[in-house]
Design a protein around this motif. Sequence first.
Motif, short mmCIF file in Angstrom:
data_model
loop_
_atom_site.label_atom_id
_atom_site.label_comp_id
_atom_site.label_asym_id
_atom_site.label_seq_id
_atom_site.Cartn_x
_atom_site.Cartn_y
_atom_site.Cartn_z
N ARG A 74 0.79 -1.22 0.00
CA ARG A 74 0.00 0.00 0.00
C ARG A 74 0.83 1.29 0.00
O ARG A 74 0.47 2.25 -0.69
CB ARG A 74 -0.94 -0.02 1.21
CG ARG A 74 -1.94 1.12 1.21
CD ARG A 74 -2.83 1.04 2.43
NE ARG A 74 -3.63 2.23 2.60
CZ ARG A 74 -4.08 2.69 3.74
NH1 ARG A 74 -3.79 2.04 4.86
NH2 ARG A 74 -4.82 3.78 3.80
N PRO A 75 1.96 1.38 0.71
CA PRO A 75 2.72 2.64 0.69
C PRO A 75 3.30 3.00 -0.67
O PRO A 75 3.74 4.15 -0.86
CB PRO A 75 3.85 2.38 1.70
CG PRO A 75 3.29 1.36 2.63
CD PRO A 75 2.47 0.46 1.75
N GLY A 76 3.34 2.05 -1.62
CA GLY A 76 3.80 2.42 -2.96
C GLY A 76 4.90 1.56 -3.54
O GLY A 76 5.57 1.97 -4.48
N ARG A 77 5.10 0.37 -2.99
CA ARG A 77 6.14 -0.51 -3.49
C ARG A 77 5.55 -1.80 -4.06
O ARG A 77 4.51 -2.27 -3.59
CB ARG A 77 7.14 -0.87 -2.38
CG ARG A 77 8.02 0.29 -1.92
CD ARG A 77 8.89 -0.12 -0.76
NE ARG A 77 8.09 -0.37 0.43
CZ ARG A 77 7.73 0.57 1.30
NH1 ARG A 77 8.09 1.82 1.11
NH2 ARG A 77 7.01 0.24 2.36
N VAL A 78 6.25 -2.35 -5.06
CA VAL A 78 5.92 -3.67 -5.59
C VAL A 78 7.09 -4.58 -5.24
O VAL A 78 8.24 -4.31 -5.62
CB VAL A 78 5.72 -3.64 -7.12
CG1 VAL A 78 5.37 -5.04 -7.63
CG2 VAL A 78 4.62 -2.64 -7.50
N ARG A 79 6.80 -5.64 -4.48
CA ARG A 79 7.83 -6.58 -4.04
C ARG A 79 7.70 -7.89 -4.79
O ARG A 79 6.61 -8.26 -5.24
CB ARG A 79 7.71 -6.84 -2.53
CG ARG A 79 7.61 -5.59 -1.67
CD ARG A 79 8.88 -4.74 -1.77
NE ARG A 79 10.05 -5.45 -1.29
CZ ARG A 79 10.44 -5.45 0.00
NH1 ARG A 79 9.73 -4.79 0.92
NH2 ARG A 79 11.54 -6.10 0.36
N ILE A 80 8.80 -8.61 -4.90
CA ILE A 80 8.82 -9.93 -5.53
C ILE A 80 9.11 -10.99 -4.49
O ILE A 80 10.07 -10.87 -3.72
CB ILE A 80 9.86 -10.00 -6.66
CG1 ILE A 80 9.48 -9.06 -7.81
CG2 ILE A 80 10.00 -11.43 -7.18
CD1 ILE A 80 10.48 -9.04 -8.95
N VAL A 81 8.26 -12.01 -4.47
CA VAL A 81 8.52 -13.20 -3.66
C VAL A 81 8.96 -14.30 -4.62
O VAL A 81 8.21 -14.67 -5.53
CB VAL A 81 7.27 -13.63 -2.88
CG1 VAL A 81 7.57 -14.89 -2.06
CG2 VAL A 81 6.78 -12.51 -1.99
N GLN A 82 10.18 -14.78 -4.41
CA GLN A 82 10.74 -15.78 -5.31
C GLN A 82 11.32 -16.93 -4.50
O GLN A 82 12.14 -16.72 -3.60
CB GLN A 82 11.82 -15.16 -6.20
CG GLN A 82 12.32 -16.05 -7.31
CD GLN A 82 13.21 -15.30 -8.29
OE1 GLN A 82 13.87 -14.34 -7.93
NE2 GLN A 82 13.20 -15.72 -9.55
N ASN A 83 10.88 -18.14 -4.82
CA ASN A 83 11.34 -19.34 -4.10
C ASN A 83 11.17 -19.19 -2.59
O ASN A 83 12.03 -19.61 -1.81
CB ASN A 83 12.80 -19.63 -4.44
CG ASN A 83 13.02 -19.90 -5.92
OD1 ASN A 83 12.17 -20.52 -6.56
ND2 ASN A 83 14.12 -19.41 -6.46
N GLY A 84 10.05 -18.57 -2.18
CA GLY A 84 9.76 -18.44 -0.77
C GLY A 84 10.44 -17.28 -0.07
O GLY A 84 10.26 -17.10 1.14
N ASN A 85 11.19 -16.47 -0.80
CA ASN A 85 11.92 -15.35 -0.20
C ASN A 85 11.45 -14.03 -0.81
O ASN A 85 11.22 -13.94 -2.03
CB ASN A 85 13.43 -15.48 -0.44
CG ASN A 85 13.99 -16.74 0.19
OD1 ASN A 85 13.77 -17.01 1.37
ND2 ASN A 85 14.71 -17.53 -0.60
#
Length: 489
Positions: free
Chosen positions: A162-173
């Motif tokens: 919500r604050p404005g970031r797009v995160r990637i979850v890859q292989n559980g991390n």
Amino acid sequence: MEAGMRVRTIFLVLIALFLSACGGGGGSPGAPGPAMPNPPAASTGSLAIVAGGLPAGVNASVRVTGPNNYQQDLGGTQTLSGLAPGSYSVAAAPVTSGSVTYTPSPATQSAVVTAGSTATVTVSYGGGAPAGVALSEVASNLDGPTWLTAPTGDTRLFVVERPGRVRIVQNGNVLAAPFLDISGRVFTGGEGGLLSLAFDPDHARNGYFYLYYTDPQQHIVIERFTAGANPNLADPTSSLVILRIPHPNYTNHFGGQVAFGPDGYLYLATGDGGGAGDPQGNAQNLNSLLGKLLRVDVRAATAAQPYTIPADNPYRNQAGRRPEIWASGLRNPWRFSFDSGLLYLSDVGQDRREEVNISPVGTAGLNYGWNTMEGTLCFNAATCDRSGLTLPAFEYDHGTNDANGCSITGGFVYRGSALPELAGRYFYSDFCRGWLKSFLAGGGSILEQRDWNVGSIGNVVSLGQDGQGELYLMTSRGSIYKIGRSSTP
């Protein structure tokens, strides 16, 4: 001897009389009798439903609908006769016996009945897998996750914060570097923030993706970015604003989703502008983009012309009406999705009802009723005119003290491979109660409802879908849960 001759003579005379009466001996056959009338032509037909694959004693669940509002529910193999000619729909629902669910294939089909003949439809039940799901946590400590998605076939999870970031979850991390960070230009007051992301249907070639967020002026913004040379990092300089919608006065009801439809157009669902009861009257105002489902073409987007209007948009070239509008009468739509030619759109209610609207993708100009209606209830009793309104396919009441829930969190129809017996079911949750439920829609009605009894995992903000069609839940405390198979029914 004399007596014998008398008997023979009498016998010969009798034969002669018989042949004379019958016209035998090659004489005239006589005049023909009157012609028999032809039987009347059949005006009705029959439909044979053959249901198989269920254990003895377990009934099927089949509904047949057809011309002249015909409807018949069947519990097994049966032939329906005296049917008017025309097209009939056969919808079969899953059947649960004990802890086992049997799934029909196909779930829906059609048959054409013609006069004087019998059409046949076969429904085969199969599966028998344990009917249970469980949640497993795949990420935690995220900062207000609001959305999860991925390009088709991609194994990564793209999580919107919500604050404005797009995160990637890859292989559980959770990767340390955000895929994109626009937090410096995102308004997070009230219900605002970065609310969703959609990958372009041609993302593998052009790298485009689209964000839905609120800016410091409280405008709703749809903005395009491009993935960078590193597939885990977007190009922050690639911005192209597609649409900016003013949202003054209130900090709630921003809507929040952008998605591509099967027609290749970009859809976005906006809230009514906020306040209780739509005080500005936006939802029913066709000159306002608030409280609407919008549909635009971004395939040739440029800074000079970021979108065009599809030729079949309902209000194109109509004075006093915004051509971007595809549907109206929405309060605060919180998640929509497409499946098998249908649009599933959930709308958060005011005080009483939460709803899911289901309509064919190509049906334009629908009015979902707010603020005349809240679900199927009259909201403004003084002017409760239902004419021209599309009422929800599914709804639930809040109940006393919001015992059933208070704010629907819409979701997706399941099409993953991990739980094939659950294909076709629409999964959803509620922000207040945090449960997981589903329903199966078919033949214009809700055929099955299920509470999956996963307990409450807190405030469920959103559901998400990965690149393989598996589903997830996101909570306000920063956790992401994957929906999977339970070891116990």
